[in-house]
Scaffold this motif. Structure first.
Motif, PDB file in Angstrom:
ATOM      1  N   GLU A  37       0.808  -1.214   0.000  1.00 13.54           N
ATOM      2  CA  GLU A  37       0.000   0.000   0.000  1.00 13.54           C
ATOM      3  C   GLU A  37       0.842   1.265   0.000  1.00 13.54           C
ATOM      4  OE1 GLU A  37       0.825  -1.020   4.312  1.00 13.54           O
ATOM      5  OE2 GLU A  37       0.320  -2.129   2.476  1.00 13.54           O
ATOM      6  N   ASP A  38       2.132   1.124   0.287  1.00 16.20           N
ATOM      7  CA  ASP A  38       3.014   2.289   0.345  1.00 16.20           C
ATOM      8  C   ASP A  38       3.640   2.655  -0.998  1.00 16.20           C
ATOM      9  OD1 ASP A  38       2.597   2.736   3.031  1.00 16.20           O
ATOM     10  OD2 ASP A  38       4.313   1.538   3.683  1.00 16.20           O
ATOM     11  N   TRP A  51      13.811  -0.719  -9.898  1.00 15.10           N
ATOM     12  CA  TRP A  51      13.425  -2.015  -9.336  1.00 15.10           C
ATOM     13  C   TRP A  51      12.534  -1.829  -8.110  1.00 15.10           C
ATOM     14  CZ3 TRP A  51      14.284  -7.129 -10.593  1.00 15.10           C
ATOM     15  CH2 TRP A  51      15.164  -7.376 -11.657  1.00 15.10           C
ATOM     16  N   VAL A  52      11.540  -2.726  -7.984  1.00 15.61           N
ATOM     17  CA  VAL A  52      10.647  -2.750  -6.834  1.00 15.61           C
ATOM     18  C   VAL A  52      10.510  -4.183  -6.340  1.00 15.61           C
ATOM     19  CG1 VAL A  52       8.256  -2.430  -6.046  1.00 15.61           C
ATOM     20  CG2 VAL A  52       9.344  -0.705  -7.515  1.00 15.61           C
ATOM     21  N   ARG A  53      10.608  -4.360  -5.018  1.00 19.85           N
ATOM     22  CA  ARG A  53      10.426  -5.675  -4.398  1.00 19.85           C
ATOM     23  C   ARG A  53       9.308  -5.633  -3.352  1.00 19.85           C
ATOM     24  NH1 ARG A  53      11.845  -8.115   1.147  1.00 19.85           N
ATOM     25  NH2 ARG A  53      11.725 -10.356   0.729  1.00 19.85           N
ATOM     26  N   ILE A  54       8.414  -6.619  -3.405  1.00 18.87           N
ATOM     27  CA  ILE A  54       7.323  -6.793  -2.449  1.00 18.87           C
ATOM     28  C   ILE A  54       7.272  -8.274  -2.090  1.00 18.87           C
ATOM     29  CG2 ILE A  54       4.822  -6.614  -2.084  1.00 18.87           C
ATOM     30  CD1 ILE A  54       4.759  -4.426  -4.208  1.00 18.87           C
ATOM     31  N   PHE A  55       6.854  -8.602  -0.848  1.00 21.01           N
ATOM     32  CA  PHE A  55       6.625 -10.011  -0.566  1.00 21.01           C
ATOM     33  C   PHE A  55       5.155 -10.296  -0.300  1.00 21.01           C
ATOM     34  CE2 PHE A  55       8.136  -9.138   3.998  1.00 21.01           C
ATOM     35  CZ  PHE A  55       6.924  -9.400   4.629  1.00 21.01           C
ATOM     36  N   LEU A  56       4.762 -11.528  -0.617  1.00 25.12           N
ATOM     37  CA  LEU A  56       3.386 -11.995  -0.462  1.00 25.12           C
ATOM     38  C   LEU A  56       3.333 -13.091   0.594  1.00 25.12           C
ATOM     39  CD1 LEU A  56       0.388 -12.410  -1.301  1.00 25.12           C
ATOM     40  CD2 LEU A  56       1.236 -14.006  -3.061  1.00 25.12           C
ATOM     41  N   PRO A  57       2.704 -12.845   1.755  1.00 28.27           N
ATOM     42  CA  PRO A  57       2.455 -13.937   2.711  1.00 28.27           C
ATOM     43  C   PRO A  57       1.412 -14.883   2.113  1.00 28.27           C
ATOM     44  CG  PRO A  57       2.346 -11.772   3.780  1.00 28.27           C
ATOM     45  CD  PRO A  57       2.309 -11.540   2.292  1.00 28.27           C
ATOM     46  N   MET A  58       1.791 -16.108   1.859  1.00 27.86           N
ATOM     47  CA  MET A  58       0.943 -17.020   1.107  1.00 27.86           C
ATOM     48  C   MET A  58      -0.418 -17.309   1.744  1.00 27.86           C
ATOM     49  SD  MET A  58       2.445 -17.458  -1.730  1.00 27.86           S
ATOM     50  CE  MET A  58       1.709 -18.920  -2.477  1.00 27.86           C
ATOM     51  N   ALA A  71      -0.454  -7.503  -2.744  1.00 30.56           N
ATOM     52  CA  ALA A  71       0.928  -7.664  -3.202  1.00 30.56           C
ATOM     53  C   ALA A  71       0.968  -8.055  -4.666  1.00 30.56           C
ATOM     54  CB  ALA A  71       1.639  -8.714  -2.351  1.00 30.56           C
ATOM     55  N   VAL A  72       0.105  -8.989  -5.077  1.00 36.23           N
ATOM     56  CA  VAL A  72       0.095  -9.436  -6.470  1.00 36.23           C
ATOM     57  C   VAL A  72      -0.411  -8.326  -7.379  1.00 36.23           C
ATOM     58  CG1 VAL A  72      -0.877 -11.088  -8.103  1.00 36.23           C
ATOM     59  CG2 VAL A  72      -0.131 -11.861  -5.839  1.00 36.23           C
ATOM     60  N   ARG A  73      -1.521  -7.726  -7.013  1.00 31.28           N
ATOM     61  CA  ARG A  73      -2.064  -6.640  -7.829  1.00 31.28           C
ATOM     62  C   ARG A  73      -1.046  -5.514  -7.989  1.00 31.28           C
ATOM     63  NH1 ARG A  73      -6.606  -6.988  -4.462  1.00 31.28           N
ATOM     64  NH2 ARG A  73      -6.080  -4.925  -3.627  1.00 31.28           N
ATOM     65  N   THR A  74      -0.400  -5.178  -6.885  1.00 33.45           N
ATOM     66  CA  THR A  74       0.525  -4.044  -6.920  1.00 33.45           C
ATOM     67  C   THR A  74       1.758  -4.356  -7.735  1.00 33.45           C
ATOM     68  OG1 THR A  74      -0.261  -3.333  -4.752  1.00 33.45           O
ATOM     69  CG2 THR A  74       1.845  -2.440  -5.498  1.00 33.45           C
ATOM     70  N   ILE A  75       2.342  -5.536  -7.569  1.00 28.56           N
ATOM     71  CA  ILE A  75       3.564  -5.839  -8.313  1.00 28.56           C
ATOM     72  C   ILE A  75       3.277  -5.896  -9.809  1.00 28.56           C
ATOM     73  CG2 ILE A  75       3.557  -8.383  -8.399  1.00 28.56           C
ATOM     74  CD1 ILE A  75       6.547  -6.207  -7.297  1.00 28.56           C
ATOM     75  N   LEU A  76       2.080  -6.334 -10.191  1.00 27.25           N
ATOM     76  CA  LEU A  76       1.722  -6.345 -11.612  1.00 27.25           C
ATOM     77  C   LEU A  76       1.516  -4.923 -12.129  1.00 27.25           C
ATOM     78  CD1 LEU A  76      -0.697  -9.414 -11.712  1.00 27.25           C
ATOM     79  CD2 LEU A  76       1.682  -9.308 -12.489  1.00 27.25           C
ATOM     80  N   ASP A  77       0.959  -4.052 -11.293  1.00 27.27           N
ATOM     81  CA  ASP A  77       0.801  -2.655 -11.689  1.00 27.27           C
ATOM     82  C   ASP A  77       2.163  -1.985 -11.834  1.00 27.27           C
ATOM     83  OD1 ASP A  77      -1.190  -0.379 -12.066  1.00 27.27           O
ATOM     84  OD2 ASP A  77       0.110   0.471 -10.524  1.00 27.27           O
ATOM     85  N   PRO A 118       0.111 -18.593 -12.203  1.00 26.02           N
ATOM     86  CA  PRO A 118      -0.377 -18.119 -13.503  1.00 26.02           C
ATOM     87  C   PRO A 118      -0.441 -16.601 -13.614  1.00 26.02           C
ATOM     88  CG  PRO A 118      -1.764 -19.896 -12.668  1.00 26.02           C
ATOM     89  CD  PRO A 118      -0.861 -19.486 -11.549  1.00 26.02           C
ATOM     90  N   MET A 119      -0.540 -15.928 -12.480  1.00 24.16           N
ATOM     91  CA  MET A 119      -0.654 -14.470 -12.518  1.00 24.16           C
ATOM     92  C   MET A 119       0.684 -13.767 -12.678  1.00 24.16           C
ATOM     93  SD  MET A 119      -3.649 -13.619  -9.782  1.00 24.16           S
ATOM     94  CE  MET A 119      -3.779 -11.999 -10.542  1.00 24.16           C
TER      95      MET A 119
END
Length: 377
Positions: A37-38, A51-58, A71-77, A118-119
């Motif tokens: 969100e930041d 470069w941008v790095r984010i982690f996704l708690p599964m 996390a997924v939506r943002t990294i794709l954006d 797949p995403m």
């Protein structure tokens, strides 16, 4: 802790550094950890990073599906905005043992993974398998079960990549981070097997390290451990690194007398109390800058980022490093004398400093100039 200049001179490089590995770009990017969100493109543009790095708690996948977690939506954006991207898949097992192959628990984890792949496959530049396995687990569970779990996840990722992304797939795969390698007790049989799997698996580009340390010299232990245990064509990433434990050691000590006098504080005010006040009522930028600039424990190490990146780059094996980019909510919540002061690392300081007139985040002190200069590589 030693003065900054002697450290730089003593650590100008790694002896007998190998030729650059294929993926050794030596880039420096922005790390947001879980705080998707930041992400603010104004900050990224000001820092001139790519470069941008984010982690996704599964476990988040269960509640909203792979398309739901931010996390997924943002990294794709971020990818759509033209940035290079690094997504870390995080499996927290701090309260139970790892599931066994064939168990319902293992099937659940594989099902979560099957929703995410797949995403992101073919879209993110780096997909990291595991965040901090040797921290996000109980001490008694850091045995072969840990290895089997992460090797199972890795093989699933590799199989999907080969089946759906092909030989020219732009997504590189790394295994998650090793921590505290400056301590002999962390160089265990489980860690040895972790590195053996990395080396023996041709689809894996390398391993991540997280040198959160007290003294910059300690970071060399990470490199001397992982580099000889990888293939010559493999690289390392460093998605987190800092002098956090040096900052932490200063929190209960008195604030700089000069700062205390300048701002009318009692002489026995502690550093953590200044930070807590800034979080309660954010300072103007000049006051926050004064707090750090007048603190020898910070000012003597204001070029840590430059020195650490030199150590990484001199190996010829760094793919990407990402540095703590923005003060997040987890850093500021319930701040007190025993709270780890992660927010001191941040390039941008929206929690301790009032926003800019346009509402954007202000820079923290010191880091921004070196962060920008390090983008030239």
């Amino acid at each position: 802790m030693k003065a900054f200049i002697p450290i730089v001179l003593a650590l100008a490089g790694i002896a007998n550094a190998p030729a650059f590995a294929e993926n050794a770009t030596g880039a420096l990017g922005a790390n947001y950890n879980e705080h998707f969100e930041d992400v603010d493109y104004r900050d990224l543009e000001k820092a001139q990073t790519h470069w941008v790095r984010i982690f996704l708690p599964m476990p988040q996948v269960d509640a909203e599906g792979a398309a739901g977690p931010g996390a997924v939506r943002t990294i794709l954006d971020v990818h759509e905005h033209g940035y290079r991207t690094l997504l870390t898949l995080k499996w927290p097992y701090n309260h139970r043992d790892f599931p066994k192959p064939g168990s319902d628990g293992m099937k659940r984890e594989l099902a979560r993974l099957d929703q995410v792949l797949p995403m992101v496959m073919g879209k993110v530049d780096i997909l990291e398998i595991g965040n901090e396995p040797f921290i996000e687990s109980r001490t008694e569970d850091r045995d072969a079960d840990l290895n089997v779990f992460y090797e199972t996840m890795a093989r699933r990722v590799i199989a999907y990549r080969e089946a759906h992304c092909g030989g020219e797939c732009p997504t590189r795969l790394y295994m998650g981070a090793l921590n505290q390698l400056q301590k002999a007790g962390r160089r265990t049989k489980t860690a040895e097997r972790w590195m053996a799997f990395v080396k023996a698996t041709p689809q894996i580009a390398g391993v991540d390290i997280h040198p959160h340390i007290t003294d910059i010299e300690e970071s060399r232990a990470f490199l001397s451990y992982v580099l000889p245990r990888m293939r010559a064509d493999q690289s390392f990433i460093a998605t987190e690194f800092s002098l956090i434990w040096w900052w932490n050691d200063q929190m209960k000590r008195p604030v700089s007398p000069t700062f205390a006098k300048m701002y009318g504080l009692p002489s026995d005010t502690r550093n953590w109390q200044v930070i807590a006040q800034a979080l309660k009522e954010p300072f103007g930028k000049s006051k926050w800058d004064d707090f750090l600039a007048l603190s020898p424990w910070f000012e003597e190490h204001r070029h840590y980022l430059r020195a650490q990146m030199k150590i990484f780059r001199d190996t010829g094996r760094l793919d990407v490093a990402t540095y703590g980019f923005k003060q997040g909510s987890s850093m500021s919540a319930n701040f007190g004398p025993d709270k780890t002061p992660w927010l001191i690392n941040s390039v941008f300081a929206p929690r301790t400093v009032r926003p800019n007139p346009d509402g954007s985040a202000p820079y923290g002190y010191a880091w921004i100039e070196d962060f920008r200069a390090l983008q030239t590589r």
